[in-house]
Write a protein that holds these residues in place. Structure first.
Motif, PDB file in Angstrom:
ATOM      1  N   ARG A 128       0.805  -1.214   0.000  1.00 19.57           N
ATOM      2  CA  ARG A 128       0.000   0.000   0.000  1.00 19.57           C
ATOM      3  C   ARG A 128       0.838   1.265   0.000  1.00 19.57           C
ATOM      4  NH1 ARG A 128      -2.687  -3.975   1.476  1.00 19.57           N
ATOM      5  NH2 ARG A 128      -0.962  -4.423   2.852  1.00 19.57           N
ATOM      6  N   THR A 129       1.809   1.356   0.896  1.00 18.72           N
ATOM      7  CA  THR A 129       2.555   2.602   1.005  1.00 18.72           C
ATOM      8  C   THR A 129       3.319   2.895  -0.277  1.00 18.72           C
ATOM      9  OG1 THR A 129       2.783   2.309   3.395  1.00 18.72           O
ATOM     10  CG2 THR A 129       4.271   3.863   2.346  1.00 18.72           C
ATOM     11  N   ALA A 178       8.813   6.952   4.865  1.00 18.08           N
ATOM     12  CA  ALA A 178       7.699   6.061   4.525  1.00 18.08           C
ATOM     13  C   ALA A 178       7.649   4.872   5.484  1.00 18.08           C
ATOM     14  CB  ALA A 178       7.831   5.581   3.078  1.00 18.08           C
ATOM     15  N   GLY A 179       8.279   5.038   6.661  1.00 21.46           N
ATOM     16  CA  GLY A 179       8.273   3.984   7.676  1.00 21.46           C
ATOM     17  C   GLY A 179       9.688   3.555   7.998  1.00 21.46           C
ATOM     18  N   LEU A 195      -3.396  -1.745   7.569  1.00 22.36           N
ATOM     19  CA  LEU A 195      -3.258  -2.869   6.644  1.00 22.36           C
ATOM     20  C   LEU A 195      -1.772  -3.166   6.364  1.00 22.36           C
ATOM     21  CD1 LEU A 195      -6.186  -2.168   4.136  1.00 22.36           C
ATOM     22  CD2 LEU A 195      -6.224  -3.597   6.183  1.00 22.36           C
ATOM     23  N   PRO A 196      -1.391  -4.390   6.026  1.00 21.32           N
ATOM     24  CA  PRO A 196      -2.277  -5.535   5.783  1.00 21.32           C
ATOM     25  C   PRO A 196      -2.797  -6.153   7.082  1.00 21.32           C
ATOM     26  CG  PRO A 196      -0.001  -6.246   5.628  1.00 21.32           C
ATOM     27  CD  PRO A 196       0.043  -4.751   5.834  1.00 21.32           C
ATOM     28  N   ARG A 197      -3.955  -6.793   6.979  1.00 23.74           N
ATOM     29  CA  ARG A 197      -4.474  -7.532   8.127  1.00 23.74           C
ATOM     30  C   ARG A 197      -4.136  -9.009   7.950  1.00 23.74           C
ATOM     31  NH1 ARG A 197     -11.051  -7.764   7.123  1.00 23.74           N
ATOM     32  NH2 ARG A 197     -10.942  -8.176   4.888  1.00 23.74           N
ATOM     33  N   GLU A 214      -7.430   4.811   0.198  1.00 25.07           N
ATOM     34  CA  GLU A 214      -7.597   5.821  -0.858  1.00 25.07           C
ATOM     35  C   GLU A 214      -7.313   7.216  -0.311  1.00 25.07           C
ATOM     36  OE1 GLU A 214     -10.915   7.535  -4.042  1.00 25.07           O
ATOM     37  OE2 GLU A 214     -11.351   5.724  -2.874  1.00 25.07           O
ATOM     38  N   TYR A 215      -7.774   7.481   0.908  1.00 23.76           N
ATOM     39  CA  TYR A 215      -7.472   8.766   1.525  1.00 23.76           C
ATOM     40  C   TYR A 215      -5.965   8.987   1.586  1.00 23.76           C
ATOM     41  CZ  TYR A 215     -12.345   9.106   3.233  1.00 23.76           C
ATOM     42  OH  TYR A 215     -13.705   9.207   3.330  1.00 23.76           O
TER      43      TYR A 215
END
Length: 357
Positions: free
Chosen positions: A53-54, A124-125, A265-267, A288-289
């Motif tokens: 996602r990121t 980004a982490g 996420l991820p779950r 999406e946000y």
């Protein structure tokens, strides 16, 4: 003006946060106004550990702004596998790109990268430390879904020890009036002491509980997290914590009708699939946000810091070493020794951990 690098979202003022959220809202509402905002610009995504996602959110955000992307998502496919230092990687890539989004498994790595980059760095982490753009995503999700960022009772559940998203969220939401926290975890996965110290310094109400059933009736927001297998030293340790907290339809019967359920996420198994259809679940909208939030941040950084500039590397502040083995300074030994005194403790500026005697 926003800082040149965004390592920790708390570098920005609340007013700057709100400016980014309002810009993200406008981008979401009027995407065609911004589809050439970064034309001719290049984003480098340097991901030293896996991400879906990121990484894709950053890439999609840049493409939707009319820019281009370069980078890697596996250090084995780069010169890092040959022993290249973080300093050299960043110095080279910052000559190719206008902006770098970087994820790294070691705490403080983006801070270290910012010392040697000619262009803005976005964290980004970094390991179990911070994840500021996820926090910006979370703020935008709450801004859009609840209409406010204050006077909320926020429950954080699961891996609160290694969950960098939780650390960043608590630090961010503690800056808004009237917020309180319910920390739901096993004793082994409770939030680090430095997070609780910050809450106590600001007299922000929080409580630690062991069960989701006990906490959920009082919550306006429930922030679920997975138990992160990659952060454990052994399979046995991971299995002892896996599956302790699971949100399902039965537990949701105890919750407010206005509850908002978030998850970075991820779950794995911490939210059952039946919850996906509950209107209180907003974790897919949250992804999406995040794209709009990152569009707003990247636009702002490139507008305000468009020229390449290599700033002087600060000199060491103390003749000691960080004792945190997860800190980037334990691997990249050329880094200056940067510490600050907080009370009677000396704290590393890279990983925010106190030096252990």
């Amino acid at each position: 003006m926003t800082p040149r690098h965004v390592i920790d979202l708390n570098q920005l003022s609340k007013e700057q946060w709100m400016g980014l959220l309002k810009l993200a809202h406008d981008i979401k509402k009027h995407p065609s106004r911004y589809d050439q905002a970064c034309r001719g610009r290049i984003l480098a995504t340097l991901f030293f550990e896996p991400s879906t996602r990121t990484q894709m959110s950053f890439q999609t955000a840049m493409l939707r702004l009319g820019g281009r992307i370069i980078g890697f998502d596996n250090p084995e496919n780069s010169s890092v596998s040959k022993g290249e230092s973080l300093k050299d990687t960043v110095r080279v890539v910052s000559g190719y790109a206008d902006l770098i989004a970087m994820r790294h498994p070691m705490s403080g790595a983006p801070k270290a990268a910012s010392l040697y980059s000619c262009v803005p760095i976005i964290n980004a982490g970094d390991g179990g430390h911070l994840h500021p753009t996820q926090t910006l995503t979370d703020l935008f999700t709450l801004y859009e879904e609840t209409g406010r960022l204050d006077h909320l009772c926020i429950g954080c559940c699961g891996d609160l020890m290694y969950g960098r998203t939780v650390h960043s969220l608590i630090k961010a939401m503690s800056r808004f009036e009237g917020n309180s926290f319910v920390l739901i975890s096993t004793p082994q996965l409770g939030v680090p002491q430095y997070i609780k110290d910050r809450l106590e310094e600001k007299n922000i109400p929080y409580q630690e509980v062991n069960t989701l059933e006990e906490a959920i009736p009082m919550l306006d927001v429930l922030y679920m997290t997975r138990i992160q297998q990659e952060r454990f030293a052994s399979e046995e340790e991971y299995m002892s914590q896996k599956g302790v907290y699971v949100l399902d339809g039965e537990k949701l019967k105890l919750a407010k009708s206005s509850l908002k359920i978030l998850h970075p996420l991820p779950r794995v198994d911490e939210i059952t699939y039946e919850v996906d259809d509950d209107p209180r679940a907003v974790y897919f909208e949250q992804t999406e946000y995040g794209m709009y939030a990152r569009m707003a941040l990247m636009m702002t950084l490139m507008e305000q810091h468009g020229e390449r500039c290599l700033e002087p590397v600060p000199a060491s502040t103390h003749d000691v070493h960080c004792t945190n083995p997860a800190c980037i300074t334990s691997r990249e030994h050329y880094l200056p020794h940067l510490f600050e005194q907080k009370g009677n403790q000396l704290v590393c500026r890279f990983c925010d951990e106190p030096v252990q005697e």
